[in-house]
Write a protein that holds these residues in place. Sequence first.
Motif, PDB file in Angstrom:
ATOM      1  N   LEU A 106      31.770  26.185 -16.240  1.00 11.24           N
ATOM      2  CA  LEU A 106      31.345  25.511 -17.529  1.00 11.24           C
ATOM      3  C   LEU A 106      30.150  24.476 -17.420  1.00 11.24           C
ATOM      4  O   LEU A 106      29.531  23.988 -18.427  1.00 11.24           O
ATOM      5  CB  LEU A 106      32.240  25.249 -18.528  1.00 11.24           C
ATOM      6  CG  LEU A 106      33.020  26.244 -19.200  1.00 11.24           C
ATOM      7  CD1 LEU A 106      34.468  25.841 -19.875  1.00 11.24           C
ATOM      8  CD2 LEU A 106      32.199  27.369 -19.881  1.00 11.24           C
ATOM      9  N   THR A 107      30.124  24.019 -16.102  1.00  6.00           N
ATOM     10  CA  THR A 107      29.099  22.754 -15.844  1.00  6.00           C
ATOM     11  C   THR A 107      29.305  21.719 -16.703  1.00  6.00           C
ATOM     12  O   THR A 107      28.421  20.860 -17.017  1.00  6.00           O
ATOM     13  CB  THR A 107      27.633  23.199 -16.075  1.00  6.00           C
ATOM     14  OG1 THR A 107      27.175  23.379 -17.490  1.00  6.00           O
ATOM     15  CG2 THR A 107      27.404  24.565 -15.250  1.00  6.00           C
ATOM     16  N   GLU A 108      30.815  21.419 -16.902  1.00  7.42           N
ATOM     17  CA  GLU A 108      31.139  20.126 -17.776  1.00  7.42           C
ATOM     18  C   GLU A 108      30.877  19.002 -16.763  1.00  7.42           C
ATOM     19  O   GLU A 108      31.081  18.975 -15.685  1.00  7.42           O
ATOM     20  CB  GLU A 108      32.720  20.186 -17.947  1.00  7.42           C
ATOM     21  CG  GLU A 108      32.774  21.095 -19.181  1.00  7.42           C
ATOM     22  CD  GLU A 108      34.567  21.300 -19.390  1.00  7.42           C
ATOM     23  OE1 GLU A 108      35.119  20.700 -20.302  1.00  7.42           O
ATOM     24  OE2 GLU A 108      35.148  21.624 -18.265  1.00  7.42           O
ATOM     25  N   ILE A 109      30.298  17.790 -17.310  1.00  4.25           N
ATOM     26  CA  ILE A 109      29.961  16.653 -16.697  1.00  4.25           C
ATOM     27  C   ILE A 109      31.491  15.547 -16.816  1.00  4.25           C
ATOM     28  O   ILE A 109      31.572  15.200 -18.085  1.00  4.25           O
ATOM     29  CB  ILE A 109      28.851  15.976 -16.871  1.00  4.25           C
ATOM     30  CG1 ILE A 109      27.605  17.082 -17.077  1.00  4.25           C
ATOM     31  CG2 ILE A 109      28.385  14.879 -16.214  1.00  4.25           C
ATOM     32  CD1 ILE A 109      27.135  17.598 -15.531  1.00  4.25           C
ATOM     33  N   SER A 110      31.753  15.082 -15.835  1.00  3.26           N
ATOM     34  CA  SER A 110      32.665  14.022 -15.964  1.00  3.26           C
ATOM     35  C   SER A 110      32.101  12.723 -15.633  1.00  3.26           C
ATOM     36  O   SER A 110      31.101  12.583 -14.747  1.00  3.26           O
ATOM     37  CB  SER A 110      33.903  14.151 -14.814  1.00  3.26           C
ATOM     38  OG  SER A 110      34.681  15.386 -14.971  1.00  3.26           O
ATOM     39  N   ASP A 111      32.424  11.617 -16.121  1.00  2.89           N
ATOM     40  CA  ASP A 111      31.906  10.473 -16.300  1.00  2.89           C
ATOM     41  C   ASP A 111      32.485   9.915 -14.764  1.00  2.89           C
ATOM     42  O   ASP A 111      33.638   8.912 -14.854  1.00  2.89           O
ATOM     43  CB  ASP A 111      32.009   9.615 -17.283  1.00  2.89           C
ATOM     44  CG  ASP A 111      31.546   8.029 -17.439  1.00  2.89           C
ATOM     45  OD1 ASP A 111      30.931   7.774 -16.311  1.00  2.89           O
ATOM     46  OD2 ASP A 111      31.697   7.360 -18.525  1.00  2.89           O
ATOM     47  N   ILE A 112      31.658   9.776 -13.617  1.00  2.19           N
ATOM     48  CA  ILE A 112      32.381   8.960 -12.642  1.00  2.19           C
ATOM     49  C   ILE A 112      32.569   7.834 -12.622  1.00  2.19           C
ATOM     50  O   ILE A 112      33.801   7.156 -12.183  1.00  2.19           O
ATOM     51  CB  ILE A 112      31.375   9.484 -11.355  1.00  2.19           C
ATOM     52  CG1 ILE A 112      31.360  10.965 -10.996  1.00  2.19           C
ATOM     53  CG2 ILE A 112      31.979   8.944 -10.112  1.00  2.19           C
ATOM     54  CD1 ILE A 112      30.282  11.489 -10.100  1.00  2.19           C
ATOM     55  N   ALA A 113      31.601   6.889 -13.156  1.00  2.00           N
ATOM     56  CA  ALA A 113      31.744   5.525 -13.421  1.00  2.00           C
ATOM     57  C   ALA A 113      32.924   5.422 -14.024  1.00  2.00           C
ATOM     58  O   ALA A 113      33.769   4.312 -13.948  1.00  2.00           O
ATOM     59  CB  ALA A 113      30.365   5.027 -13.600  1.00  2.00           C
ATOM     60  N   GLY A 114      33.056   5.942 -15.444  1.00  2.00           N
ATOM     61  CA  GLY A 114      34.084   5.538 -16.292  1.00  2.00           C
ATOM     62  C   GLY A 114      35.385   5.735 -15.867  1.00  2.00           C
ATOM     63  O   GLY A 114      36.355   5.046 -15.990  1.00  2.00           O
ATOM     64  N   ILE A 115      35.680   6.930 -15.097  1.00  2.00           N
ATOM     65  CA  ILE A 115      37.043   7.467 -14.557  1.00  2.00           C
ATOM     66  C   ILE A 115      37.210   6.642 -13.496  1.00  2.00           C
ATOM     67  O   ILE A 115      38.417   6.222 -13.062  1.00  2.00           O
ATOM     68  CB  ILE A 115      36.913   8.770 -14.427  1.00  2.00           C
ATOM     69  CG1 ILE A 115      36.798   9.477 -15.645  1.00  2.00           C
ATOM     70  CG2 ILE A 115      38.181   9.438 -13.513  1.00  2.00           C
ATOM     71  CD1 ILE A 115      36.478  11.061 -15.469  1.00  2.00           C
ATOM     72  N   ALA A 116      36.264   6.285 -12.605  1.00  2.00           N
ATOM     73  CA  ALA A 116      36.362   5.341 -11.514  1.00  2.00           C
ATOM     74  C   ALA A 116      36.910   3.924 -11.883  1.00  2.00           C
ATOM     75  O   ALA A 116      37.963   3.358 -11.217  1.00  2.00           O
ATOM     76  CB  ALA A 116      35.222   4.927 -10.710  1.00  2.00           C
ATOM     77  N   ALA A 117      36.626   3.384 -12.847  1.00  2.00           N
ATOM     78  CA  ALA A 117      37.001   2.067 -13.706  1.00  2.00           C
ATOM     79  C   ALA A 117      38.450   2.335 -14.014  1.00  2.00           C
ATOM     80  O   ALA A 117      39.361   1.153 -13.571  1.00  2.00           O
ATOM     81  CB  ALA A 117      36.306   1.536 -14.906  1.00  2.00           C
ATOM     82  N   VAL A 118      38.966   3.558 -14.576  1.00  2.00           N
ATOM     83  CA  VAL A 118      40.533   3.718 -15.059  1.00  2.00           C
ATOM     84  C   VAL A 118      41.367   3.657 -13.600  1.00  2.00           C
ATOM     85  O   VAL A 118      42.271   2.936 -13.390  1.00  2.00           O
ATOM     86  CB  VAL A 118      40.656   4.886 -15.554  1.00  2.00           C
ATOM     87  CG1 VAL A 118      41.995   5.062 -16.126  1.00  2.00           C
ATOM     88  CG2 VAL A 118      39.669   4.889 -16.993  1.00  2.00           C
ATOM     89  N   ALA A 119      40.434   4.410 -12.599  1.00  2.00           N
ATOM     90  CA  ALA A 119      41.432   4.593 -11.176  1.00  2.00           C
ATOM     91  C   ALA A 119      41.639   3.194 -10.859  1.00  2.00           C
ATOM     92  O   ALA A 119      42.786   2.732 -10.492  1.00  2.00           O
ATOM     93  CB  ALA A 119      40.738   5.567 -10.599  1.00  2.00           C
ATOM     94  N   LYS A 120      40.500   2.551 -10.775  1.00  2.00           N
ATOM     95  CA  LYS A 120      40.611   1.079 -10.159  1.00  2.00           C
ATOM     96  C   LYS A 120      41.758   0.066 -10.877  1.00  2.00           C
ATOM     97  O   LYS A 120      42.409  -0.545  -9.979  1.00  2.00           O
ATOM     98  CB  LYS A 120      39.346   0.518 -10.465  1.00  2.00           C
ATOM     99  CG  LYS A 120      38.994  -0.638  -9.106  1.00  2.00           C
ATOM    100  CD  LYS A 120      37.813  -0.607  -8.647  1.00  2.00           C
ATOM    101  CE  LYS A 120      37.367   0.698  -7.732  1.00  2.00           C
ATOM    102  NZ  LYS A 120      36.181   1.108  -7.304  1.00  2.00           N
ATOM    103  N   SER A 121      41.704   0.151 -12.352  1.00  2.64           N
ATOM    104  CA  SER A 121      42.510  -0.568 -12.949  1.00  2.64           C
ATOM    105  C   SER A 121      44.027  -0.304 -12.872  1.00  2.64           C
ATOM    106  O   SER A 121      44.938  -1.017 -13.039  1.00  2.64           O
ATOM    107  CB  SER A 121      42.443  -0.616 -14.406  1.00  2.64           C
ATOM    108  OG  SER A 121      42.653   0.712 -15.126  1.00  2.64           O
ATOM    109  N   CYS A 122      44.428   0.782 -12.451  1.00  6.58           N
ATOM    110  CA  CYS A 122      45.905   1.314 -12.105  1.00  6.58           C
ATOM    111  C   CYS A 122      45.948   1.321 -10.586  1.00  6.58           C
ATOM    112  O   CYS A 122      47.175   1.773 -10.250  1.00  6.58           O
ATOM    113  CB  CYS A 122      46.320   2.366 -12.865  1.00  6.58           C
ATOM    114  SG  CYS A 122      45.473   4.070 -12.269  1.00  6.58           S
ATOM    115  N   GLY A 123      44.865   0.952  -9.687  1.00  5.36           N
ATOM    116  CA  GLY A 123      45.297   0.912  -8.259  1.00  5.36           C
ATOM    117  C   GLY A 123      45.296   2.233  -7.417  1.00  5.36           C
ATOM    118  O   GLY A 123      45.849   2.467  -6.617  1.00  5.36           O
ATOM    119  N   ALA A 124      44.682   3.316  -8.278  1.00  9.11           N
ATOM    120  CA  ALA A 124      44.689   4.657  -7.716  1.00  9.11           C
ATOM    121  C   ALA A 124      43.367   5.069  -7.118  1.00  9.11           C
ATOM    122  O   ALA A 124      42.495   4.278  -7.360  1.00  9.11           O
ATOM    123  CB  ALA A 124      44.954   5.778  -8.931  1.00  9.11           C
TER     124      ALA A 124
END
Length: 390
Positions: A160-178
């Motif tokens: 479907l060529t959906e686009i994920s917000d890499i920077a936005g999701i990276a920030a969530v990952a960082k905040s929980c240490g993943a």
Amino acid sequence: MSESQYQLETLAVRAGTSRTEFGEHSEALFLTSSFVFESAEQAAKRFIGEEPGNIYSRFTNPTVTMFEQRLAALEGAEQCVATASGMSAILSTCMAFLKAGDHVIASQSIFGSTVNLFNNVLKKFGVETTFVSATDVAEWQKAVRPNTKLFFLETPSNPLTEISDIAGIAAVAKSCGALLAVDNCFCTPILQRPLELGADIIIHSATKYLDGQGRVLGGAVLGSKKLMEPVYGFLRTTGPTMSAFNAWVFLKGIETLKLRMEAHSANALQLAQWLEQQPNVKRVLYPGLPSHPQHALAMKQQKTGGGIVAFELKGGKVEAWRVIDNTQMLSITANLGDTKTTITHPATTTHARISPEARAAAGISDGLIRIAVGLEAVVDIQNDLARGLA
Ligand SMILES: *Cc1c(COP(=O)(O)O)cnc(C)c1O
């Protein structure tokens, strides 16, 4: 070659090349399973890591090393670990960073075999996965648990060529240490560089655009030296390493990667614009079109829309199969990233094993067709589709 000194097209042609005493211009293909030592002492030093050098091609091989250095330069990564396929790149990453009791958050729009790996293989070893929307960052945040260790996404998604917000999701990952791993198969470093957007790990199925001509299977994991250590450790012990022959094919493929990605993108945009004009087409999904739901985000994090176009017909399966079966030139196959244009019906092929309800929820309707646009003349691709679209 220092990565900052050269442009991407230069790195694609020259990074990682090392010559032997023969002075060969094209990279040498080292078809050898093992390497000999000058003395017992040298063998001992190599084995305990006191002296750098090759030992055995499950560990390292000079042709594979050239491929790793070239791709690392293109992605701006400290290190690259080459693997036998894209799936073994994903498996090696999971085995390096996950253990029983850990939790993964993954986009629900990832490659079918990757879903299987999380749902069936890793589950058996006590790793649980939550699948969330590719496009809604808040869902990733909500899915976080104390034992979440890995985020996994693929953008643009298939089909479907959906686009994920890499920077936005990276920030969530960082905040929980993943850690955030991004499958960069569809864009390649020519169009998108996930490490610069905050991702920790990049995954490639080299089988697709890196080869570019549908010849061999391969994969890669990239990231910091520290993160690649356990990935390499898993590979060295268990063996899903890239073959030297395949690495040599990829080295040659990568030399034309920039030209090809630009040409695939230009053809795809032109085809997508044409499809939007066809009366029997309900909607066209291509990140490079202003009508795409995440067009602005796509244009922020990718250079162009890439080579994959999906479109939905006004009809269903009968109409979709009619379009596919009326083609004479396009290849009816699920592969992608090839100079030859491929056409596929996701609902009855790549996504056939998913329940109709889950397919509908994911937006993969029976009237959906995916095209991986190749390098033929766009007018010929259009004419091939026009017959069944009429
Ligand atoms: C093909 C593909 C894979 C798997 O790669 P193989 O080389 O077939 O193992 C993983 N991710 C994406 C996005 C792919 O298209």
